[in-house]
Design a protein around this motif. Structure first.
Motif, PDB file in Angstrom:
ATOM      1  N   MET A   1       0.828  -1.202   0.000  1.00  0.00           N
ATOM      2  CA  MET A   1       0.000   0.000   0.000  1.00  0.00           C
ATOM      3  C   MET A   1       0.865   1.255   0.000  1.00  0.00           C
ATOM      4  O   MET A   1       0.517   2.262  -0.631  1.00  0.00           O
ATOM      5  N   LYS A   2       1.992   1.202   0.687  1.00  0.00           N
ATOM      6  CA  LYS A   2       2.878   2.363   0.728  1.00  0.00           C
ATOM      7  C   LYS A   2       3.465   2.636  -0.657  1.00  0.00           C
ATOM      8  O   LYS A   2       3.607   3.792  -1.063  1.00  0.00           O
ATOM      9  N   GLU A   3       3.763   1.571  -1.390  1.00  0.00           N
ATOM     10  CA  GLU A   3       4.369   1.727  -2.710  1.00  0.00           C
ATOM     11  C   GLU A   3       3.343   2.111  -3.783  1.00  0.00           C
ATOM     12  O   GLU A   3       3.681   2.761  -4.770  1.00  0.00           O
ATOM     13  N   HIS A   4       2.090   1.699  -3.588  1.00  0.00           N
ATOM     14  CA  HIS A   4       1.091   1.870  -4.644  1.00  0.00           C
ATOM     15  C   HIS A   4      -0.052   2.823  -4.280  1.00  0.00           C
ATOM     16  O   HIS A   4      -0.944   3.022  -5.096  1.00  0.00           O
ATOM     17  N   LEU A   5      -0.017   3.400  -3.095  1.00  0.00           N
ATOM     18  CA  LEU A   5      -1.116   4.266  -2.674  1.00  0.00           C
ATOM     19  C   LEU A   5      -1.296   5.446  -3.624  1.00  0.00           C
ATOM     20  O   LEU A   5      -2.427   5.805  -3.975  1.00  0.00           O
ATOM     21  N   SER A   6      -0.193   6.040  -4.050  1.00  0.00           N
ATOM     22  CA  SER A   6      -0.295   7.178  -4.973  1.00  0.00           C
ATOM     23  C   SER A   6      -0.936   6.765  -6.293  1.00  0.00           C
ATOM     24  O   SER A   6      -1.697   7.531  -6.900  1.00  0.00           O
ATOM     25  N   PHE A   7      -0.653   5.529  -6.744  1.00  0.00           N
ATOM     26  CA  PHE A   7      -1.272   5.016  -7.968  1.00  0.00           C
ATOM     27  C   PHE A   7      -2.790   4.896  -7.794  1.00  0.00           C
ATOM     28  O   PHE A   7      -3.555   5.278  -8.674  1.00  0.00           O
ATOM     29  N   TYR A   8      -3.191   4.331  -6.647  1.00  0.00           N
ATOM     30  CA  TYR A   8      -4.620   4.143  -6.394  1.00  0.00           C
ATOM     31  C   TYR A   8      -5.345   5.484  -6.323  1.00  0.00           C
ATOM     32  O   TYR A   8      -6.460   5.620  -6.838  1.00  0.00           O
ATOM     33  N   ILE A   9      -4.722   6.457  -5.688  1.00  0.00           N
ATOM     34  CA  ILE A   9      -5.333   7.789  -5.604  1.00  0.00           C
ATOM     35  C   ILE A   9      -5.468   8.400  -6.988  1.00  0.00           C
ATOM     36  O   ILE A   9      -6.518   8.945  -7.349  1.00  0.00           O
ATOM     37  N   PHE A  10      -4.413   8.291  -7.777  1.00  0.00           N
ATOM     38  CA  PHE A  10      -4.422   8.871  -9.121  1.00  0.00           C
ATOM     39  C   PHE A  10      -5.476   8.214 -10.013  1.00  0.00           C
ATOM     40  O   PHE A  10      -6.268   8.893 -10.678  1.00  0.00           O
ATOM     41  N   VAL A  11      -5.501   6.869 -10.017  1.00  0.00           N
ATOM     42  CA  VAL A  11      -6.479   6.141 -10.830  1.00  0.00           C
ATOM     43  C   VAL A  11      -7.896   6.413 -10.336  1.00  0.00           C
ATOM     44  O   VAL A  11      -8.828   6.565 -11.134  1.00  0.00           O
ATOM     45  N   GLY A  12      -8.049   6.493  -9.004  1.00  0.00           N
ATOM     46  CA  GLY A  12      -9.361   6.801  -8.436  1.00  0.00           C
ATOM     47  C   GLY A  12      -9.861   8.168  -8.864  1.00  0.00           C
ATOM     48  O   GLY A  12     -11.043   8.335  -9.193  1.00  0.00           O
ATOM     49  N   VAL A  13      -8.967   9.141  -8.893  1.00  0.00           N
ATOM     50  CA  VAL A  13      -9.346  10.490  -9.327  1.00  0.00           C
ATOM     51  C   VAL A  13      -9.737  10.482 -10.800  1.00  0.00           C
ATOM     52  O   VAL A  13     -10.727  11.124 -11.198  1.00  0.00           O
ATOM     53  N   ILE A  14      -8.996   9.740 -11.618  1.00  0.00           N
ATOM     54  CA  ILE A  14      -9.324   9.628 -13.047  1.00  0.00           C
ATOM     55  C   ILE A  14     -10.719   9.027 -13.218  1.00  0.00           C
ATOM     56  O   ILE A  14     -11.540   9.511 -14.020  1.00  0.00           O
ATOM     57  N   PHE A  15     -10.997   7.967 -12.456  1.00  0.00           N
ATOM     58  CA  PHE A  15     -12.302   7.313 -12.559  1.00  0.00           C
ATOM     59  C   PHE A  15     -13.429   8.243 -12.117  1.00  0.00           C
ATOM     60  O   PHE A  15     -14.454   8.355 -12.806  1.00  0.00           O
ATOM     61  N   VAL A  16     -13.252   8.899 -10.977  1.00  0.00           N
ATOM     62  CA  VAL A  16     -14.289   9.811 -10.474  1.00  0.00           C
ATOM     63  C   VAL A  16     -14.513  10.960 -11.453  1.00  0.00           C
ATOM     64  O   VAL A  16     -15.649  11.399 -11.663  1.00  0.00           O
ATOM     65  N   THR A  17     -13.427  11.451 -12.056  1.00  0.00           N
ATOM     66  CA  THR A  17     -13.559  12.500 -13.074  1.00  0.00           C
ATOM     67  C   THR A  17     -14.417  12.017 -14.234  1.00  0.00           C
ATOM     68  O   THR A  17     -15.258  12.758 -14.764  1.00  0.00           O
ATOM     69  N   GLY A  18     -14.214  10.747 -14.627  1.00  0.00           N
ATOM     70  CA  GLY A  18     -15.031  10.162 -15.681  1.00  0.00           C
ATOM     71  C   GLY A  18     -16.497  10.073 -15.290  1.00  0.00           C
ATOM     72  O   GLY A  18     -17.385  10.342 -16.109  1.00  0.00           O
ATOM     73  N   VAL A  19     -16.759   9.709 -14.029  1.00  0.00           N
ATOM     74  CA  VAL A  19     -18.139   9.631 -13.539  1.00  0.00           C
ATOM     75  C   VAL A  19     -18.817  11.000 -13.620  1.00  0.00           C
ATOM     76  O   VAL A  19     -19.949  11.127 -14.098  1.00  0.00           O
ATOM     77  N   VAL A  20     -18.105  12.033 -13.164  1.00  0.00           N
ATOM     78  CA  VAL A  20     -18.654  13.395 -13.197  1.00  0.00           C
ATOM     79  C   VAL A  20     -18.887  13.834 -14.637  1.00  0.00           C
ATOM     80  O   VAL A  20     -19.931  14.414 -14.970  1.00  0.00           O
ATOM     81  N   PHE A  21     -17.915  13.536 -15.499  1.00  0.00           N
ATOM     82  CA  PHE A  21     -18.051  13.907 -16.911  1.00  0.00           C
ATOM     83  C   PHE A  21     -19.255  13.209 -17.542  1.00  0.00           C
ATOM     84  O   PHE A  21     -20.013  13.810 -18.311  1.00  0.00           O
ATOM     85  N   GLY A  22     -19.434  11.925 -17.223  1.00  0.00           N
ATOM     86  CA  GLY A  22     -20.566  11.175 -17.761  1.00  0.00           C
ATOM     87  C   GLY A  22     -21.894  11.732 -17.293  1.00  0.00           C
ATOM     88  O   GLY A  22     -22.854  11.817 -18.075  1.00  0.00           O
ATOM     89  N   ALA A  23     -21.960  12.135 -16.009  1.00  0.00           N
ATOM     90  CA  ALA A  23     -23.196  12.716 -15.486  1.00  0.00           C
ATOM     91  C   ALA A  23     -23.491  14.061 -16.137  1.00  0.00           C
ATOM     92  O   ALA A  23     -24.651  14.379 -16.435  1.00  0.00           O
ATOM     93  N   VAL A  24     -22.454  14.853 -16.399  1.00  0.00           N
ATOM     94  CA  VAL A  24     -22.631  16.155 -17.040  1.00  0.00           C
ATOM     95  C   VAL A  24     -23.074  15.988 -18.484  1.00  0.00           C
ATOM     96  O   VAL A  24     -23.836  16.804 -19.021  1.00  0.00           O
TER      97      VAL A  24
END
Length: 214
Positions: free
Chosen positions: A10-33
């Motif tokens: 988790m220490k090595e990959h936490l930044s990856f998960y945050i980044f990918v999570g932000v990309i996904f959430v951005t897609g969700v918001v874009f899809g709703a808009v």
């Protein structure tokens, strides 16, 4: 030992998960808009399609071909895993993995956003039984696959251009292991979509009949 390994992971990959999570959430918001950007003709076309779909659900059409539904569902999910796996094997596949995560978010955001925006609480109820349950597993699994693929792709870059002393065997086996485990989970998701999801949708479809979507 396992806790320490998990903590290190988790220490090595936490930044990856945050980044990918932000990309996904951005897609969700874009899809709703995107729902608000549809023209009247496009909304009417989607509404007609939904009306026909609800009619088929009420008639039990989705419960008739369970084997076909399972194959279609599993085929769709395995294509995502396979595509992420292939992209993870190449350096240039890294940005494409992020695009896939964004597109998945757009699909979810648009689907739920359209149902809620068009059908109010009835649409939300239908989304809760038709979209949300399986995506509680699908989305985390795809995000884990994406992060593992990104980590392996970055490891390839470091191994080829920065340090040629590192071995790719362990990261590769971890990458393949995650892909195989994801495939197994998607078998369960596809079974749920083939057997239980049509029944759950049939429960709430009569509430949508009053909306005269057909």
């Amino acid at each position: 030992m396992r806790n320490r390994t998990l903590e290190q992971y988790m220490k090595e990959h936490l930044s990856f998960y945050i980044f990918v999570g932000v990309i996904f959430v951005t897609g969700v918001v874009f899809g709703a808009v995107m729902v608000n950007a549809l023209s009247l003709e496009q909304k009417q076309e989607i509404t007609r399609y939904l009306g026909n779909f609800f009619a088929r659900v009420q008639q039990g059409a989705l419960e008739g071909d369970i084997t076909g539904s399972f194959k279609d569902s599993f085929s769709m999910h395995i294509k995502w895993v396979l595509l992420i796996w292939i992209l993870g094997l190449s350096v240039i596949g890294l940005p494409l993995i992020l695009i896939l995560d964004f597109l998945k978010g757009v699909l979810v955001g648009f689907t739920v956003g359209y149902m809620v925006g068009t059908m109010s609480w009835q649409g939300l109820l239908f989304a809760l039984v038709s979209v949300v349950p399986q995506n509680l597993i699908i989305i985390p699994v795809l995000l884990v696959c994406s992060v593992t693929a990104m980590a392996f792709s970055i490891h390839l870059v470091k191994n080829r251009f920065v340090s040629r002393n590192g071995s790719i065997y362990e990261p590769f086996m971890r990458f393949c292991g995650v892909s195989v485990a994801s495939t197994a989970l998607f078998v369960g998701v596809s079974l749920f979509e083939a057997y239980l999801s049509p029944v759950m949708m049939k429960w709430v479809t009569p509430m949508l009949a009053a909306l005269h979507l057909a």
